[in-house]
Scaffold this motif. Structure first.
Motif, PDB file in Angstrom:
ATOM      1  N   THR B  57       0.828  -1.216   0.000  1.00 46.43           N
ATOM      2  CA  THR B  57       0.000   0.000   0.000  1.00 46.43           C
ATOM      3  C   THR B  57       0.855   1.255   0.000  1.00 46.43           C
ATOM      4  O   THR B  57       0.526   2.224  -0.681  1.00 46.43           O
ATOM      5  N   ALA B  58       1.973   1.242   0.748  1.00 46.75           N
ATOM      6  CA  ALA B  58       2.837   2.430   0.775  1.00 46.75           C
ATOM      7  C   ALA B  58       3.413   2.696  -0.611  1.00 46.75           C
ATOM      8  O   ALA B  58       3.509   3.845  -1.047  1.00 46.75           O
ATOM      9  N   VAL B 136      -4.780   2.665   0.512  1.00 44.44           N
ATOM     10  CA  VAL B 136      -3.916   3.428  -0.392  1.00 44.44           C
ATOM     11  C   VAL B 136      -4.366   4.890  -0.435  1.00 44.44           C
ATOM     12  O   VAL B 136      -3.546   5.814  -0.364  1.00 44.44           O
ATOM     13  N   LEU B 137      -5.666   5.084  -0.499  1.00 45.44           N
ATOM     14  CA  LEU B 137      -6.223   6.434  -0.547  1.00 45.44           C
ATOM     15  C   LEU B 137      -5.884   7.218   0.725  1.00 45.44           C
ATOM     16  O   LEU B 137      -5.456   8.375   0.669  1.00 45.44           O
ATOM     17  N   ARG B 199       6.300   8.269   4.912  1.00 41.26           N
ATOM     18  CA  ARG B 199       5.126   8.789   5.616  1.00 41.26           C
ATOM     19  C   ARG B 199       3.939   7.842   5.439  1.00 41.26           C
ATOM     20  O   ARG B 199       3.184   7.591   6.372  1.00 41.26           O
ATOM     21  N   ALA B 200       3.789   7.319   4.235  1.00 43.86           N
ATOM     22  CA  ALA B 200       2.687   6.406   3.952  1.00 43.86           C
ATOM     23  C   ALA B 200       2.836   5.117   4.760  1.00 43.86           C
ATOM     24  O   ALA B 200       1.863   4.565   5.265  1.00 43.86           O
ATOM     25  N   LEU B 201       4.073   4.660   4.900  1.00 42.51           N
ATOM     26  CA  LEU B 201       4.336   3.416   5.619  1.00 42.51           C
ATOM     27  C   LEU B 201       3.931   3.530   7.095  1.00 42.51           C
ATOM     28  O   LEU B 201       3.447   2.581   7.690  1.00 42.51           O
ATOM     29  N   GLY B 202       4.128   4.708   7.676  1.00 46.07           N
ATOM     30  CA  GLY B 202       3.842   4.871   9.095  1.00 46.07           C
ATOM     31  C   GLY B 202       2.432   5.353   9.372  1.00 46.07           C
ATOM     32  O   GLY B 202       2.059   5.571  10.523  1.00 46.07           O
TER      33      GLY B 202
END
Lengths: 260, 263
Positions: B57-58, B136-137, B199-202
């Motif tokens: 997803t990240a 994801v969004l 940032r997306a990962l966390g």
């Protein structure tokens, strides 16, 4: 290391405005003894309580502070397990009220309690549905119908454990991290039903309806409460619990809790 | 290049304090990690599922951010239009918005009763909440500003004369963008992409609010960590360490490859 962790947690709590005073409080208990019999309670009191107690404990806090002008109560509400972790890491709290014996056990196992926990109320699961029950949900069996979106609590938190104990075998779209989050998904219309406590439905009566189901009797949740070992204000902590188990019970039963 | 001068204590002391403040909590995690049971915990299928989902997803969120963010950054840096300052301020809103509120806002737009979500549901039968696409969004929503800011900064710092030269030689705006501008700011885009991915990962708040928590479908590593905390602290520490090791490894590899490591 535990000390360092405790310091970090304390600092975080202070930052988060949970003003638990870890320093040596000087409760003005020089004149009055803290014996039962309606003596005035005073000083700072920090109560860690399960999220489902929010409305009733807020009311109890107001009542108690009205009777004891020298008493200042700070509540920290959250998921029971998270609160238990904070307490075990040395958060400066006086009282812990949990939504399940299992989370209380993690506190007593680590020796963070002063006395024995007592069960002060009980709570039962109901099915929360949108106002007016548009999907016509009558019981647990309906929740397995195709196309119906259901939110449950994760097994790690008390409301999820209770659902499992009640023999719920629904496939949900989400396993929420606490009961209020599961309820919010119903309020927002994202799911058609969620298993939450009767008290949560009562508190949100303007947005949701509750459907009772007989299986929930097999998983009634006990709420234990205890004074903590490192309580900065033991006298007020004991007074608080005493009040919760006597006059304060009215606020709790009105919120939908059952007396033990 | 560092000059060989004595570092003034007035700078050195707060610098070291800042470093300690950032490193000590990580050290705390390492010290409290249950090394003995580590291998057994790593092999739990739920852990691997969460890690796989997180990485997937990240990465997808970063791709989405690149597709939307680079043109947006170019617009902000290269085109004069009325209200540009307002648009730039709006782009940074998700940075200051609490992620949980971002999640609620996403629900109000893409949820079953949302303005867009209602239409998606009726026309195509698509529901985004509680799906991997929803994750994801949510991640893209909070990470996009990082990319836009980084790329816009790179564009502003780039020498516009190359683009002007290309234009005088007859290149159109699109050709100039693809053949001159993009190569010019590639390091900036890579740096922004890495930041965006991290940032997306966390991401936790917006994800759990908008996409919910379901193992294998929407339960990313941060959600798994949060719920592990409810069970036992050690499991949460292990999960956090995995996330740390994986992200640090990937970021370090990326830095050396594409982003000129300025040491």
């Amino acid at each position: 290391m535990r000390r360092t962790m405790a310091l970090v947690v304390t600092a975080l709590l202070l930052l988060a405005g949970c003003g638990g005073s870890g320093s040596d409080e000087s409760p003005a208990a020089s004149g009055g003894s803290a014996a039962p019999g309606g003596d005035a309670l005073s000083g700072q009191l920090t109560v860690f309580a399960a999220a489902s107690l929010t409305e009733s404990f807020d009311r109890i806090g107001q009542e108690l502070q009205a009777r004891n002008p020298q008493l200042f109560i700070t509540f920290n509400y959250g998921g029971s397990s998270g609160l238990a972790t904070q307490i075990n890491e040395g958060a400066p709290a006086d009282v812990f009220a949990a939504a399940s014996p299992a989370t209380m056990k993690s506190v007593t196992d680590s020796g963070s309690n002063a006395g024995e926990p007592v069960v002060f109320v009980r709570n039962q699961l109901v099915i929360a549905v949108a106002k007016g029950n548009p999907k016509g949900i009558a019981g647990l069996a309906n929740l397995s119908e195709p196309g119906l979106k259901v939110a449950l609590c994760a097994e790690e938190v008390p409301c999820g454990a209770a659902a499992k104990k009640a023999g719920v075998t629904v496939t949900p779209v989400t396993l929420e991290q606490d009961v209020k989050a599961a309820l919010a998904k119903v309020k927002l219309g994202e799911v058609d039903a969620a298993l939450v406590y009767r008290t949560d439905v009562k508190a949100a009566a303007s947005d949701v309806d509750g459907v009772e189901f007989p299986e929930s009797a097999g998983a009634i949740n006990d709420y234990p409460i205890v004074v903590l070992k490192d309580a900065p204000n033991t006298a007020a902590a004991e007074g608080f619990i005493k009040y919760v188990r006597s006059e304060g019970l009215a606020a709790l039963t009105e919120a939908g809790f059952q007396a033990p | 290049m560092t000059t060989r001068q004595r570092v003034p204590a007035a700078l050195l002391v707060p610098a070291l304090l800042g470093l300690a403040f950032l490193v000590l909590p990580l050290a705390g995690l390492l010290i409290r990690a249950p090394w003995g049971t580590l291998p057994a915990r790593l092999a739990e299928p739920q852990v691997l599922a969460a890690l796989r989902l997180s990485l997937l997803t990240a990465t997808l969120a970063t791709v989405l951010c690149l597709l939307l963010g680079v043109p947006l950054a170019w617009l902000l840096a290269r085109v004069e239009f009325r209200g540009r300052r307002l648009v730039r301020a709006l782009v940074t809103v998700p940075l200051v918005l609490p992620p949980v509120v971002g999640g609620v806002a996403l629900l109000l737009v893409f949820g079953r009763r949302g303005i867009v979500g209602q239409w998606l549901d009726q026309a195509f039968g698509i529901t985004l909440p509680f799906s991997t696409a929803g994750v994801v969004l949510a991640e893209a929503f909070v990470a996009l500003p990082f990319l836009v800011i980084a790329v816009e900064g790179a564009l502003r710092g780039a020498d516009a004369r190359y683009e002007e030269a290309a234009a005088t030689l007859g290149a159109g705006r699109w050709t100039t963008f693809t053949h001159v501008t993009l190569p010019l700011v590639a390091p900036g885009i890579a740096a922004g992409g890495v930041l965006c991915w991290a940032r997306a990962l966390g991401e936790f708040g917006a994800t759990i609010t908008f996409a919910g928590n379901f193992p294998g479908r929407t339960q990313t590593m941060p959600l798994a960590v949060y719920l592990a905390l409810e069970r036992d602290v050690e499991a949460a520490i292990v999960l956090s360490l995995i996330l740390l090791v994986v992200s640090v490894t990937i970021l370090a590899a990326l830095r050396d490859r594409w982003v000129g490591s300025a040491t």
